[in-house]
Motif scaffolding. Structure first.
Motif, PDB file in Angstrom:
ATOM      1  N   ASP A 199       2.941  -5.172  19.160  1.00  0.00           N
ATOM      2  CA  ASP A 199       2.267  -6.721  18.612  1.00  0.00           C
ATOM      3  C   ASP A 199       0.924  -6.576  18.594  1.00  0.00           C
ATOM      4  O   ASP A 199       0.679  -7.597  18.839  1.00  0.00           O
ATOM      5  CB  ASP A 199       3.058  -7.748  19.275  1.00  0.00           C
ATOM      6  CG  ASP A 199       4.761  -7.187  19.248  1.00  0.00           C
ATOM      7  OD1 ASP A 199       5.377  -7.128  18.031  1.00  0.00           O
ATOM      8  OD2 ASP A 199       4.885  -7.324  20.320  1.00  0.00           O
ATOM      9  N   SER A 239      -2.582 -10.119  16.238  1.00  0.00           N
ATOM     10  CA  SER A 239      -1.421 -10.035  16.805  1.00  0.00           C
ATOM     11  C   SER A 239      -0.908  -8.946  15.278  1.00  0.00           C
ATOM     12  O   SER A 239      -1.959  -8.768  14.414  1.00  0.00           O
ATOM     13  CB  SER A 239       0.037 -10.670  17.016  1.00  0.00           C
ATOM     14  OG  SER A 239      -0.068 -11.091  15.726  1.00  0.00           O
ATOM     15  N   ASP A 269       1.573  -9.754  13.482  1.00  0.00           N
ATOM     16  CA  ASP A 269       2.091 -10.374  12.426  1.00  0.00           C
ATOM     17  C   ASP A 269       0.940 -11.321  11.827  1.00  0.00           C
ATOM     18  O   ASP A 269       0.680 -11.027  10.653  1.00  0.00           O
ATOM     19  CB  ASP A 269       2.219 -11.925  13.354  1.00  0.00           C
ATOM     20  CG  ASP A 269       4.182 -11.491  13.851  1.00  0.00           C
ATOM     21  OD1 ASP A 269       3.863 -10.571  13.729  1.00  0.00           O
ATOM     22  OD2 ASP A 269       4.050 -12.380  15.067  1.00  0.00           O
TER      23      ASP A 269
END
Length: 159
Positions: A103, A72, A74
């Motif tokens: 994402d 991801s 993140d």
């Protein structure tokens, strides 16, 4: 694809043609397919964790391998650290990552060789097989760094 006449000896330098890669893959009994991308022929092969492509662009031959793991966005800082570590400590392939979709990041490996002076069959074979081997080793290393991203199972792996 037009056929390049075979060299008399595997070390004879010939004008490069993608058919040489097909011959190497056939000799190694590796599955492959020939596609077209943006008007250029692409030879594709792969393994459980990687899609590997060979393409001739201008005076170079490029191997690009895409890792099957899909981190991801993140995880970008961890992916950056891992790709930097690989690139600082390993000779080849060069690893990079980019945003693939919303994402999701993609990690790929690249390797190039200049072909303007031609290549022998042995040189093509060495480039193809060492590129595949180094990409597979890189992706196995990534799997150790990010085991939670391994969502596939290799039924042929000897453990």
């Amino acid at each position: 694809m037009p056929q390049t006449p075979p060299a008399e000896h595997p070390n004879d330098i010939q004008e490069f043609n993608l058919d040489a890669i097909v011959g190497i893959l056939q000799d190694e009994k590796l599955d492959y397919r020939i596609d077209e991308h943006d008007g250029e022929k692409v030879i594709r092969t792969g393994f459980i964790n990687a899609a590997i492509s060979f393409i001739q662009l201008d005076d170079s031959l490029t191997m690009e391998a895409m890792w099957r793991g899909a981190p991801s966005t993140d995880a970008a800082a961890q992916i950056l650290a891992a790709t930097n570590e690989w690139n600082l400590t390993q000779f080849t392939p060069t690893v990079r990552f980019f945003e693939l979709g919303e994402d999701t990041l993609a990690i790929n490996a690249l390797r190039h060789v200049v072909i303007s002076a031609g290549m022998s069959r042995n040189q093509v074979g060495s480039f193809v097989m060492s590129s595949i081997e180094s990409a597979v080793q890189c992706f196995e290393w990534l799997e150790q760094q990010f085991p939670d991203l391994v969502t596939w199972k290799d039924e042929h792996h000897d453990h």
